[in-house]
Motif scaffolding. Structure first.
Motif, short mmCIF file in Angstrom:
data_model
loop_
_atom_site.label_atom_id
_atom_site.label_comp_id
_atom_site.label_asym_id
_atom_site.label_seq_id
_atom_site.Cartn_x
_atom_site.Cartn_y
_atom_site.Cartn_z
N SER A 217 -7.00 -1.22 2.72
CA SER A 217 -8.29 -1.93 2.86
C SER A 217 -8.87 -2.34 1.52
CB SER A 217 -9.28 -1.07 3.63
OG SER A 217 -9.61 0.07 2.86
N TYR A 218 -8.48 -1.70 0.43
CA TYR A 218 -8.98 -2.02 -0.89
C TYR A 218 -8.59 -3.44 -1.32
CZ TYR A 218 -10.03 -1.53 -5.86
OH TYR A 218 -10.53 -1.70 -7.11
N TYR A 219 -7.42 -3.88 -0.88
CA TYR A 219 -6.94 -5.22 -1.26
C TYR A 219 -7.31 -6.27 -0.21
CZ TYR A 219 -4.48 -2.95 -5.01
OH TYR A 219 -4.19 -2.24 -6.14
N SER B 265 0.82 -1.22 0.00
CA SER B 265 0.00 0.00 0.00
C SER B 265 0.84 1.26 0.00
CB SER B 265 -0.91 0.02 1.23
OG SER B 265 -1.78 -1.09 1.19
N PHE C 21 -6.87 3.59 2.69
CA PHE C 21 -7.80 3.19 1.63
C PHE C 21 -7.18 2.10 0.76
CE2 PHE C 21 -9.58 3.60 -2.63
CZ PHE C 21 -10.92 3.39 -2.35
N SER C 22 -5.94 2.29 0.35
CA SER C 22 -5.30 1.29 -0.51
C SER C 22 -5.05 -0.01 0.25
CB SER C 22 -3.99 1.82 -1.09
OG SER C 22 -3.08 2.11 -0.05
#
Length: 159
Positions: free
Chosen positions: A144-146, A40, A141-142
């Protein structure tokens, strides 16, 4: 004039110091973030690069405006010096209004440049004060996005 030169030299020294120390802090922080949250951090690097370009642009505008205000200040000081040297002639020929208007115009131009500098400085300060929140947001955000779970350890590490 001498105090202005000393002020410029001290501003350069502080600017140079904060440049290298900030770069070192950012690199250490990104290294420790990479240890904790891995991939991230790459998005943070992209955001950081974009923000550095924006900061460079604002610094260039600030330098341009600073050069303009120095020229305006020199013009005002030169005009004031000329008025003071020729005060007898000005009074004798009743040119007070003419030189008063010229001085007002010169001061107005200098003040306009000063206002522009303060606006750019305010935008730059706002930019740098919100910079950390933007980096934290992008990082979380990045992460939790994955499909990674955000836990207390990750949040405290990032923030």
């Amino acid at each position: 004039l001498y105090t202005s030169d000393v002020e410029e030299a001290s501003n350069f020294v502080f600017g140079f110091h904060y440049t290298w120390i900030s770069t070192l802090e950012i690199l250490f922080c990104l290294f420790f973030l990479y240890i904790q949250i891995k991939g991230s951090v790459i998005y943070d690097l992209v955001v950081l690069a974009a923000l550095f370009v924006l900061n460079f642009t604002m610094s260039f505008a600030f330098g341009f405006l600073y050069t303009r205000i120095v020229k305006k200040k020199d013009a005002r000081i030169s005009l004031t010096k000329n008025v003071l040297q020729g005060i007898r002639s000005i009074k004798f020929l009743s040119w007070e209004k003419v030189f008063q208007e010229r001085l007002k115009l010169t001061r107005r131009r200098e003040f306009y440049c000063l206002v522009c500098i303060k606006i750019v400085s305010m935008i730059q300060e706002l930019f740098w004060s919100s910079f950390t929140y933007l980096i934290v947001f992008v990082c979380l955000f990045s992460y939790s996005y994955y499909d990674n779970m955000i836990s207390e350890t990750n949040i405290f590490t990032v923030y």
